[in-house]
Design a protein around this motif. Structure first.
Motif, short mmCIF file in Angstrom:
data_model
loop_
_atom_site.label_atom_id
_atom_site.label_comp_id
_atom_site.label_asym_id
_atom_site.label_seq_id
_atom_site.Cartn_x
_atom_site.Cartn_y
_atom_site.Cartn_z
N ALA A 105 0.96 -1.33 0.10
CA ALA A 105 0.00 -0.05 -0.05
C ALA A 105 0.82 1.24 0.05
O ALA A 105 1.82 1.35 0.75
CB ALA A 105 -0.78 0.00 1.36
N ALA A 106 0.45 2.16 -0.63
CA ALA A 106 1.29 3.59 -0.63
C ALA A 106 0.21 4.59 -0.84
O ALA A 106 -0.93 4.60 -1.28
CB ALA A 106 2.11 3.54 -2.10
N ILE A 107 0.67 5.92 -0.26
CA ILE A 107 -0.15 7.07 -0.15
C ILE A 107 0.66 8.17 -0.58
O ILE A 107 1.76 8.54 -0.16
CB ILE A 107 -0.71 7.20 1.19
CG1 ILE A 107 -1.83 8.32 1.08
CG2 ILE A 107 0.34 7.24 2.33
CD1 ILE A 107 -2.82 8.39 2.40
N LEU A 108 0.12 8.98 -1.56
CA LEU A 108 0.75 10.25 -2.14
C LEU A 108 0.61 11.20 -1.29
O LEU A 108 -0.37 11.36 -0.09
CB LEU A 108 0.54 10.43 -3.54
CG LEU A 108 1.01 9.49 -4.62
CD1 LEU A 108 0.66 7.81 -4.23
CD2 LEU A 108 0.61 10.11 -6.07
N SER A 129 -1.71 -3.35 -3.52
CA SER A 129 -1.51 -4.41 -4.10
C SER A 129 -2.65 -5.30 -4.22
O SER A 129 -3.66 -5.12 -3.70
CB SER A 129 -0.55 -5.22 -3.40
OG SER A 129 -0.89 -5.75 -2.17
N ASP A 130 -2.76 -6.26 -5.29
CA ASP A 130 -4.16 -7.21 -5.27
C ASP A 130 -4.23 -7.92 -4.07
O ASP A 130 -5.32 -8.05 -3.78
CB ASP A 130 -3.74 -8.19 -6.72
CG ASP A 130 -3.94 -7.38 -7.85
OD1 ASP A 130 -3.30 -7.81 -8.63
OD2 ASP A 130 -4.24 -6.06 -7.84
N SER A 131 -3.31 -8.15 -3.41
CA SER A 131 -3.29 -8.96 -2.00
C SER A 131 -3.96 -8.17 -1.19
O SER A 131 -4.71 -8.73 0.16
CB SER A 131 -2.04 -9.50 -1.45
OG SER A 131 -1.20 -8.49 -1.15
N THR A 136 -6.05 -0.72 4.41
CA THR A 136 -6.42 0.85 4.11
C THR A 136 -5.32 1.44 4.77
O THR A 136 -4.86 1.35 5.91
CB THR A 136 -7.75 1.33 4.91
OG1 THR A 136 -8.77 0.40 4.56
CG2 THR A 136 -7.96 2.74 4.41
N ILE A 137 -4.38 1.98 3.91
CA ILE A 137 -3.37 3.03 4.40
C ILE A 137 -3.94 4.43 4.57
O ILE A 137 -4.81 4.99 3.80
CB ILE A 137 -2.59 2.84 3.31
CG1 ILE A 137 -0.91 3.74 3.78
CG2 ILE A 137 -2.80 3.62 1.70
CD1 ILE A 137 0.10 3.68 2.82
N SER A 138 -3.55 5.18 5.70
CA SER A 138 -3.85 6.40 5.72
C SER A 138 -2.74 7.40 6.75
O SER A 138 -1.70 6.68 6.90
CB SER A 138 -5.12 6.57 6.61
OG SER A 138 -5.02 6.00 7.92
N LYS A 139 -2.99 8.41 6.52
CA LYS A 139 -1.71 9.23 7.33
C LYS A 139 -2.33 10.46 8.11
O LYS A 139 -3.47 10.81 7.72
CB LYS A 139 -0.75 9.76 6.36
CG LYS A 139 -1.16 10.58 5.20
CD LYS A 139 -0.02 11.25 4.52
CE LYS A 139 -0.38 12.03 3.42
NZ LYS A 139 0.66 12.51 2.74
N GLY A 190 2.85 4.34 -11.24
CA GLY A 190 2.65 2.88 -11.37
C GLY A 190 4.00 2.48 -10.82
O GLY A 190 4.20 1.08 -10.54
N THR A 191 4.82 3.13 -10.02
CA THR A 191 6.21 2.57 -9.34
C THR A 191 5.94 2.68 -7.93
O THR A 191 6.96 2.42 -7.18
CB THR A 191 7.26 3.47 -9.68
OG1 THR A 191 7.16 4.59 -9.33
CG2 THR A 191 7.43 3.18 -11.35
N HIS A 192 4.81 3.19 -7.44
CA HIS A 192 4.67 3.54 -5.92
C HIS A 192 4.78 2.38 -5.09
O HIS A 192 5.03 2.46 -3.61
CB HIS A 192 3.40 4.27 -5.63
CG HIS A 192 3.34 5.55 -6.29
ND1 HIS A 192 2.40 5.65 -7.41
CD2 HIS A 192 3.94 6.81 -6.05
CE1 HIS A 192 2.54 6.64 -7.97
NE2 HIS A 192 3.41 7.51 -7.41
N LEU A 193 4.77 1.00 -5.45
CA LEU A 193 4.92 -0.03 -4.76
C LEU A 193 6.34 -0.65 -4.98
O LEU A 193 6.38 -1.88 -4.52
CB LEU A 193 3.73 -0.88 -4.84
CG LEU A 193 2.33 -0.46 -4.44
CD1 LEU A 193 1.26 -1.53 -4.85
CD2 LEU A 193 2.38 0.07 -3.04
#
Length: 124
Positions: free
Chosen positions: A48-51, A59-61, A67-70, A104-107
């Motif tokens: 998981a990534a957050i901009l 990811s699919d998994s 859930t990612i958060s900040k 597309g590269t965040h993971l």
């Protein structure tokens, strides 16, 4: 920049955990933040990534379960993990980039500069 994860532990399948990652860096929210996991003998997997604008990718998994958060005020990144499965057992790491990324590269682990020490999640 120091990143410190917490919140890992042991949980039964179907349970939930919330991981936290506290950052000491002043530029915490400027670049992408992400969660990765690693199983011994396997490559580190981005989940998981957050901009900086709040856009997320998974990811699919992880889709539909994590859930990612900040919280920028607290300099803390979170990963809420629900419906955990035994295959989610891994060491989980948070990471912070130090520059922008192509879509597309965040993971991709090689996009990140700063890493925490990891927190173990075990699902049985």
């Amino acid at each position: 920049v120091q990143l410190v994860e917490s919140g890992g532990g042991s949980v039964q399948a179907g349970g939930s955990l919330r991981l936290s990652c506290a950052s000491s860096g002043r530029v915490y929210s400027r670049y992408c933040l992400a969660w990765f996991r690693e199983i011994p003998g396997k490559e580190r997997e981005g989940i998981a990534a957050i901009l900086n604008d709040g856009t997320t990718s998974y990811s699919d998994s992880a889709k539909g379960r994590f859930t990612i958060s900040k919280d920028n005020a607290k300099n803390t990144l979170y990963l809420q993990m629900n419906s955990l499965k035994p295959e989610d057992t891994a060491m989980y790491y948070c990471a912070q980039a130090s520059r922008g990324m192509e879509p597309g590269t965040h993971l991709s682990p090689n996009q990140y500069t700063y890493w925490g020490q990891g927190t173990q999640v075990t699902v049985s």
